[in-house]
Motif scaffolding. Sequence first.
Motif, PDB file in Angstrom:
ATOM      1  N   VAL A   1       0.761  -1.171   0.022  1.00  0.00           N
ATOM      2  CA  VAL A   1      -0.013  -0.171  -0.108  1.00  0.00           C
ATOM      3  C   VAL A   1       1.021   1.262   0.182  1.00  0.00           C
ATOM      4  N   TYR A   2       0.657   2.190  -1.044  1.00  0.00           N
ATOM      5  CA  TYR A   2       1.364   3.445  -1.042  1.00  0.00           C
ATOM      6  C   TYR A   2       0.392   4.390  -0.732  1.00  0.00           C
ATOM      7  N   ALA A   3       0.613   5.387  -0.008  1.00  0.00           N
ATOM      8  CA  ALA A   3      -0.191   6.358   0.159  1.00  0.00           C
ATOM      9  C   ALA A   3       0.538   7.796   1.019  1.00  0.00           C
ATOM     10  N   SER A   4       0.176   8.853   0.552  1.00  0.00           N
ATOM     11  CA  SER A   4       0.627   9.894   1.379  1.00  0.00           C
ATOM     12  C   SER A   4       0.288  10.116   3.002  1.00  0.00           C
ATOM     13  N   SER A   5       1.083  10.734   3.535  1.00  0.00           N
ATOM     14  CA  SER A   5       0.887  10.680   5.134  1.00  0.00           C
ATOM     15  C   SER A   5      -0.133  11.619   5.553  1.00  0.00           C
ATOM     16  N   ASN A   6      -1.201  11.710   5.347  1.00  0.00           N
ATOM     17  CA  ASN A   6      -2.145  12.634   5.489  1.00  0.00           C
ATOM     18  C   ASN A   6      -2.971  12.131   6.683  1.00  0.00           C
ATOM     19  N   GLY A   7      -2.527  10.843   7.319  1.00  0.00           N
ATOM     20  CA  GLY A   7      -3.131  10.430   8.507  1.00  0.00           C
ATOM     21  C   GLY A   7      -4.517   9.752   8.524  1.00  0.00           C
ATOM     22  N   ALA A   8      -4.885   9.561   7.251  1.00  0.00           N
ATOM     23  CA  ALA A   8      -6.057   8.607   6.801  1.00  0.00           C
ATOM     24  C   ALA A   8      -5.559   7.238   6.585  1.00  0.00           C
ATOM     25  N   PRO A   9      -6.326   6.140   7.078  1.00  0.00           N
ATOM     26  CA  PRO A   9      -6.057   5.066   6.679  1.00  0.00           C
ATOM     27  C   PRO A   9      -6.352   4.805   5.180  1.00  0.00           C
ATOM     28  N   PRO A  10      -5.655   3.763   4.569  1.00  0.00           N
ATOM     29  CA  PRO A  10      -5.932   3.517   3.061  1.00  0.00           C
ATOM     30  C   PRO A  10      -7.424   3.103   3.055  1.00  0.00           C
ATOM     31  N   GLY A  11      -8.032   3.492   1.748  1.00  0.00           N
ATOM     32  CA  GLY A  11      -9.286   3.232   1.501  1.00  0.00           C
ATOM     33  C   GLY A  11     -10.352   4.059   2.175  1.00  0.00           C
ATOM     34  N   THR A  12      -9.798   5.264   2.982  1.00  0.00           N
ATOM     35  CA  THR A  12     -10.562   6.185   3.681  1.00  0.00           C
ATOM     36  C   THR A  12     -10.436   7.458   3.068  1.00  0.00           C
ATOM     37  N   GLY A  13     -11.056   8.416   3.615  1.00  0.00           N
ATOM     38  CA  GLY A  13     -10.614   9.791   3.101  1.00  0.00           C
ATOM     39  C   GLY A  13     -11.586  10.344   2.154  1.00  0.00           C
TER      40      GLY A  13
ATOM     41  N   ASP B   1     -17.647   2.060  -4.933  1.00  0.00           N
ATOM     42  CA  ASP B   1     -18.521   1.273  -3.763  1.00  0.00           C
ATOM     43  C   ASP B   1     -17.770  -0.288  -3.393  1.00  0.00           C
ATOM     44  N   GLY B   2     -16.435  -0.247  -3.549  1.00  0.00           N
ATOM     45  CA  GLY B   2     -15.685  -1.504  -3.436  1.00  0.00           C
ATOM     46  C   GLY B   2     -15.555  -2.427  -4.428  1.00  0.00           C
ATOM     47  N   VAL B   3     -15.974  -2.020  -5.590  1.00  0.00           N
ATOM     48  CA  VAL B   3     -15.739  -2.850  -6.943  1.00  0.00           C
ATOM     49  C   VAL B   3     -14.570  -1.960  -7.849  1.00  0.00           C
ATOM     50  N   TYR B   4     -13.878  -2.885  -8.275  1.00  0.00           N
ATOM     51  CA  TYR B   4     -12.717  -2.112  -9.174  1.00  0.00           C
ATOM     52  C   TYR B   4     -13.071  -2.355 -10.333  1.00  0.00           C
ATOM     53  N   TYR B   5     -12.865  -1.161 -11.248  1.00  0.00           N
ATOM     54  CA  TYR B   5     -13.055  -1.310 -12.821  1.00  0.00           C
ATOM     55  C   TYR B   5     -11.691  -0.877 -13.516  1.00  0.00           C
ATOM     56  N   GLY B   6     -11.247  -1.543 -14.298  1.00  0.00           N
ATOM     57  CA  GLY B   6      -9.937  -1.204 -14.915  1.00  0.00           C
ATOM     58  C   GLY B   6     -10.333  -0.724 -16.286  1.00  0.00           C
TER      59      GLY B   6
ATOM     60  N   CYS C   1      -2.089  -1.771  -9.075  1.00  0.00           N
ATOM     61  CA  CYS C   1      -2.947  -0.844  -9.607  1.00  0.00           C
ATOM     62  C   CYS C   1      -2.900   0.574  -8.915  1.00  0.00           C
ATOM     63  N   LYS C   2      -3.272   1.594  -9.920  1.00  0.00           N
ATOM     64  CA  LYS C   2      -3.271   2.813  -9.262  1.00  0.00           C
ATOM     65  C   LYS C   2      -4.767   3.128  -9.087  1.00  0.00           C
ATOM     66  N   ILE C   3      -5.250   3.301  -7.813  1.00  0.00           N
ATOM     67  CA  ILE C   3      -6.671   3.081  -7.603  1.00  0.00           C
ATOM     68  C   ILE C   3      -7.114   4.644  -7.197  1.00  0.00           C
ATOM     69  N   ARG C   4      -8.296   5.026  -7.922  1.00  0.00           N
ATOM     70  CA  ARG C   4      -8.893   6.349  -7.770  1.00  0.00           C
ATOM     71  C   ARG C   4     -10.299   5.879  -7.246  1.00  0.00           C
ATOM     72  N   ARG C   5     -11.040   6.560  -6.154  1.00  0.00           N
ATOM     73  CA  ARG C   5     -12.241   6.333  -5.796  1.00  0.00           C
ATOM     74  C   ARG C   5     -13.084   7.171  -6.533  1.00  0.00           C
ATOM     75  N   GLY C   6     -14.254   6.476  -6.942  1.00  0.00           N
ATOM     76  CA  GLY C   6     -15.145   7.355  -7.968  1.00  0.00           C
ATOM     77  C   GLY C   6     -16.664   7.042  -7.392  1.00  0.00           C
ATOM     78  N   THR C   7     -17.500   7.870  -8.069  1.00  0.00           N
ATOM     79  CA  THR C   7     -18.904   7.534  -7.735  1.00  0.00           C
ATOM     80  C   THR C   7     -19.566   6.737  -9.054  1.00  0.00           C
ATOM     81  N   LYS C   8     -20.841   6.142  -8.895  1.00  0.00           N
ATOM     82  CA  LYS C   8     -21.455   5.471  -9.959  1.00  0.00           C
ATOM     83  C   LYS C   8     -21.569   6.344 -11.211  1.00  0.00           C
ATOM     84  N   GLU C   9     -21.808   7.779 -11.053  1.00  0.00           N
ATOM     85  CA  GLU C   9     -21.895   8.896 -11.991  1.00  0.00           C
ATOM     86  C   GLU C   9     -20.386   8.918 -12.854  1.00  0.00           C
ATOM     87  N   THR C  10     -19.518   8.802 -12.032  1.00  0.00           N
ATOM     88  CA  THR C  10     -18.082   8.806 -12.682  1.00  0.00           C
ATOM     89  C   THR C  10     -17.922   7.339 -13.464  1.00  0.00           C
ATOM     90  N   LEU C  11     -18.406   6.397 -13.003  1.00  0.00           N
ATOM     91  CA  LEU C  11     -18.298   5.054 -13.886  1.00  0.00           C
ATOM     92  C   LEU C  11     -19.187   5.174 -15.004  1.00  0.00           C
TER      93      LEU C  11
END
Length: 123
Positions: A18-30, A83-88, A108-118
């Motif tokens: 897991v690679y993440a910036s040190s913003n204090g938030a656990p991976p997958g949150t924020g 929503d926890g489903v990964y789309y490449g 994978c470089k993972i970005r969080r998105g909404t259903k509208e983004t999908l």
Amino acid sequence: MANFVLQLPTSNLRSISVYASSNGAPPGTGSQNGGPVVLELPLEKIRRPLMRTRANDPNRVQELMDSIRQIGLQVPIDVLDVDGVYYGFSGCHRYEAHLRLGLPTIRCKIRRGTKETLRHHLR
């Protein structure tokens, strides 16, 4: 801003990086606008909605297979987490090279998105 690497043991993998910036938030949150996170994901967890409409160049896939065998994957594929489903949506040749090599995971470089983004990506 400092970066860190965290190795997490899993039941079906040796480790996950897991690679993440040190913003204090656990991976997958924020926040939704937080930067991407790089993870090693199982291939079967990634949905490839555009694979049926795009053909991969077999020569390019073979070149990538040779390169991945020798030096590993150099550039992660881009994945959208909805929503926890990964789309490449990019890295089709790299994904296919991993499949053909029988590798269980891909970086994978993972970005969080909404259903509208999908929906936007599927247009």
